[in-house]
Design an enzyme around this catalytic site. Structure first.
Site, short mmCIF file in Angstrom:
data_model
loop_
_atom_site.label_atom_id
_atom_site.label_comp_id
_atom_site.label_asym_id
_atom_site.label_seq_id
_atom_site.Cartn_x
_atom_site.Cartn_y
_atom_site.Cartn_z
N ARG A 135 -2.17 -6.41 -8.56
CA ARG A 135 -0.87 -7.39 -8.10
C ARG A 135 -1.11 -8.58 -9.35
O ARG A 135 0.14 -8.99 -9.68
CB ARG A 135 -1.15 -7.81 -7.02
N SER B 63 -3.00 -7.77 2.70
CA SER B 63 -3.16 -7.81 3.73
C SER B 63 -3.77 -9.27 4.42
O SER B 63 -3.70 -9.63 5.39
CB SER B 63 -4.30 -6.94 4.24
N HIS C 292 0.82 -1.24 0.00
CA HIS C 292 0.09 0.12 -0.09
C HIS C 292 1.04 1.18 0.09
O HIS C 292 0.81 2.37 -0.79
CB HIS C 292 -0.93 -0.01 1.35
N LYS D 64 -18.08 -6.29 6.64
CA LYS D 64 -16.85 -7.02 6.68
C LYS D 64 -16.26 -7.25 7.94
O LYS D 64 -16.57 -6.36 9.11
CB LYS D 64 -15.84 -6.03 5.82
P1 ADP Z 1 -9.52 -3.54 -0.63
O1 ADP Z 1 -10.29 -4.50 0.79
O2 ADP Z 1 -10.34 -2.32 -1.01
O3 ADP Z 1 -8.93 -4.56 -1.64
P2 ADP Z 1 -6.91 -3.41 0.54
O4 ADP Z 1 -6.51 -2.85 1.63
O5 ADP Z 1 -6.91 -4.88 0.44
O6 ADP Z 1 -8.47 -2.89 0.26
O7 ADP Z 1 -6.15 -2.72 -0.83
C1 ADP Z 1 -6.22 -1.55 -1.03
C2 ADP Z 1 -5.60 -1.11 -2.65
O8 ADP Z 1 -4.34 -1.62 -2.44
C3 ADP Z 1 -6.05 -2.10 -3.83
O9 ADP Z 1 -6.17 -1.32 -4.69
C4 ADP Z 1 -5.31 -3.17 -3.70
O10 ADP Z 1 -5.05 -3.59 -5.17
C5 ADP Z 1 -3.83 -2.50 -3.50
N1 ADP Z 1 -2.89 -3.20 -2.99
C6 ADP Z 1 -2.75 -4.13 -1.80
N2 ADP Z 1 -1.79 -4.76 -1.76
C7 ADP Z 1 -0.57 -4.30 -2.66
C8 ADP Z 1 0.44 -4.62 -2.98
N3 ADP Z 1 1.32 -5.47 -2.51
N4 ADP Z 1 0.89 -4.17 -4.05
C9 ADP Z 1 0.40 -3.11 -4.60
N5 ADP Z 1 -0.82 -2.81 -4.41
C10 ADP Z 1 -1.40 -3.32 -3.36
#
Ligand code: ADP
Length: 153
Positions: free
Chosen positions: A92, A129, A19, A43
């Site tokens: 990703r 995450s 992130h 959620k």
């Molecule tokens: P959501 O529940 O909306 O998917 P996340 O917190 O999992 O929220 O992810 C938020 C954003 O960060 C999304 O666009 C996701 O694709 C991006 N993201 C998560 N992990 C990575 C990573 N390792 N590298 C690049 N982008 C990421």
């Protein structure tokens, strides 16, 4: 010309180095970047809202053009409320792409908001995450996958 404001929405449960990388790479493209933590009532989260928010705020404390906030409801409605014409999302893999594409088109249809996709750097493509939570549940060291502000006992 009006300020270019973008929203980077997510659950950040917890925030990861993936992130952080997306935020730092998106920063030069916009005047303001709003990291928006969605409060989805259906959620289940591992970390409470206050904890996730505190980690995000500490992580971006030294970045004056990054704001951190929480929101409820549709991301497109948040964009309208705060005058953001862009959403930033990280991709990703092709699964992310398929899913994100539909949401991006829907946000465009709803509010005319454009989504800017940034590809995850190769060294972050395996970090999510979900996997970090799995590691935490199994008492593994996650310090390489989360920013320093995230302290997990
Ligand atoms: P959501 O529940 O909306 O998917 P996340 O917190 O999992 O929220 O992810 C938020 C954003 O960060 C999304 O666009 C996701 O694709 C991006 N993201 C998560 N992990 C990575 C990573 N390792 N590298 C690049 N982008 C990421």
């Amino acid at each position: 010309m009006s300020a270019r404001i973008a929203v980077f929405p997510g659950s950040f449960d917890p925030v990861t180095v993936g992130h952080v990388s997306i935020v730092l790479r998106a920063l030069p493209l916009f005047d303001r970047l709003v990291v928006a933590m969605g409060e989805n009532t259906t959620k289940r989260y591992l970390f409470p809202l206050e904890q996730r928010l505190a980690w995000l705020k500490a992580t971006f404390a030294d970045r004056p053009t990054v704001e951190v906030m929480t929101y409820q409801g549709l991301t497109a409605d948040l964009c309208e409320r705060i005058g953001a014409r862009y959403i930033v999302r990280g991709l990703r893999n092709s699964t992310d792409h398929g899913y994100e594409r539909s949401i991006a088109l829907m946000n465009h249809a709803l509010r005319g908001v454009e989504t800017i996709f940034l590809p995850a750097l190769a060294e972050h493509a395996h970090i999510s995450s979900t996997i970090v939570r799995e590691l935490i549940a199994n008492k593994a060291d996650v310090s390489a996958f989360v920013p320093p502000a995230v302290r997990i006992a």
